[in-house]
Enzyme design. Sequence first.
Site, PDB file in Angstrom:
ATOM      1  N   SER A 158       0.825  -1.203   0.000  1.00 37.16           N
ATOM      2  CA  SER A 158       0.000   0.000   0.000  1.00 37.16           C
ATOM      3  C   SER A 158       0.868   1.266   0.000  1.00 37.16           C
ATOM      4  O   SER A 158       1.792   1.391  -0.796  1.00 37.16           O
ATOM      5  CB  SER A 158      -0.957  -0.041   1.191  1.00 37.16           C
ATOM      6  OG  SER A 158      -1.959   0.924   1.072  1.00 37.16           O
ATOM      7  N   ASP A 358      -8.180  -6.319  -5.207  1.00 32.51           N
ATOM      8  CA  ASP A 358      -7.942  -5.027  -4.574  1.00 32.51           C
ATOM      9  C   ASP A 358      -8.626  -3.925  -5.372  1.00 32.51           C
ATOM     10  O   ASP A 358      -8.572  -3.921  -6.604  1.00 32.51           O
ATOM     11  CB  ASP A 358      -6.438  -4.762  -4.496  1.00 32.51           C
ATOM     12  CG  ASP A 358      -6.096  -3.518  -3.685  1.00 32.51           C
ATOM     13  OD1 ASP A 358      -6.977  -3.018  -2.956  1.00 32.51           O
ATOM     14  OD2 ASP A 358      -4.948  -3.065  -3.787  1.00 32.51           O
ATOM     15  N   HIS A 418      -6.117  -6.431  -1.060  1.00 30.11           N
ATOM     16  CA  HIS A 418      -5.053  -5.463  -0.808  1.00 30.11           C
ATOM     17  C   HIS A 418      -3.930  -6.059   0.032  1.00 30.11           C
ATOM     18  O   HIS A 418      -2.757  -5.778  -0.191  1.00 30.11           O
ATOM     19  CB  HIS A 418      -5.660  -4.244  -0.104  1.00 30.11           C
ATOM     20  CG  HIS A 418      -4.781  -3.054  -0.052  1.00 30.11           C
ATOM     21  ND1 HIS A 418      -4.305  -2.419  -1.177  1.00 30.11           N
ATOM     22  CD2 HIS A 418      -4.271  -2.351   0.999  1.00 30.11           C
ATOM     23  CE1 HIS A 418      -3.562  -1.378  -0.829  1.00 30.11           C
ATOM     24  NE2 HIS A 418      -3.526  -1.327   0.489  1.00 30.11           N
TER      25      HIS A 418
END
Length: 439
Positions: A158, A358, A418
């Site tokens: 991320s 994601d 994610h």
Amino acid sequence: MGLLQVCSVLCFLNSLISAGLSSPLAGREAWNYVEVRDGAHMFWWLYYADCQSVQSRDLPLVLWLQGGPGGSGTGFGNFEEIGPLTRDLEPRKSSWVQAASVLFVDNPVGTGFSYAQNPEAFATDVSTVASDMLVLLQSFFTERTEFQSVPFYIFSESYGGKMAAAISLEVTKAVSQGTLKCVFAGVALGDSWISPLDSVMTWGPYLYTTSLLDDFGLQDVNAAAAAVKQAVEQQQFLKATELWSVTETVVEQNTNGVNFYNILTQQPDDRLSSPDDDFISLQTRRHLRPLYRQSLSELMNGPIRKKLGIVPQNVTWGGQAEQVFSSMSGDFMRPVVDVVDRLLAAGVNVTVYNGQLDLIVDTLGQELWVKRLKWDGLPAFNQLRWTALDDPASPGVTGAFYKTYKNFAFYWILKAGHMIPADQGPMALQMLKMITQQV
């Protein structure tokens, strides 16, 4: 599970039970603080590699960087994703400690057990984050000289990927100048916030093609994303962050609350927007709260805090996370694609990996910025077909695809959102071994 891993787990559990125990056991762990600037204290936690057939000194060192900004690697990355134990203190079958020594750092300052003594100590941009990490790494490699000669990789997730790119560039410079003693072997960018605008601009098309938006919803999301684009093009990055938050609310309203971290699930009610929210509060609730869930906070602020024994009395794990996010908000939407290009040009091994499910950093957006790289190997990379990889947990079932050319690779991880190691642990471990050339 091997004998060494059993011993490691038992030592860890015994340390949680033993009152007042404050030092690492059996030489399998280490932790410490580093003051990287005046009033800016960063915490790291190391697990030595735990492999039956190979000595830890013969395996690489991996630095794990969490997202947010403000997510804790020593907490979420450790106990929810890749550390030796789960949040319930059960052995993790797909722990990365099987294939590498793993260094978790609570980064930027104020994240997790790291802390700022005054408001000026919080980082406001990724360049400060990178210079802080360089100070920490210089201290770490000086203190732990056994790691100066093993391959050193940075893995990220991320917003951690945005930080990892900048940190990797600083590490590359420092190694060449002789101010950092390590064998820097590469960086891996997982579901990474490298080009925020490419992510936002592809939310609508991605959700539409997965039947999560109708025609009207697609128009709404695309219109909101266009406002973000205009702000970025005008270099109004704080405004762009606010409009990014607005776009997420538009997505929520048109998808009945799709989860930004996995499109097959719904966003929990406590993370949905409210009319009373300012955008910082809303975004920290959406994107930091999942990294500081109550059960994990109870573990970190209870038994783990006691085990570590060095956390200042006035420091709470996660207590400054919102301030970290707020301080970085003006830098949040800035791209770092140029940094990736500089890494590739310098010969650094760069890997991009992304989860199929994601949304927040969807694969469509990642592919867009990759295709705009100025790297001279890109035309040849684009001509390659990808290769299928079996899911280690389900032989005969495809778990991922990948392509690699010279010093760049891309992994498409199937059935993952994610947080890839949390969703597809065995596949993530296999990828780690491939990147670090163990298979």
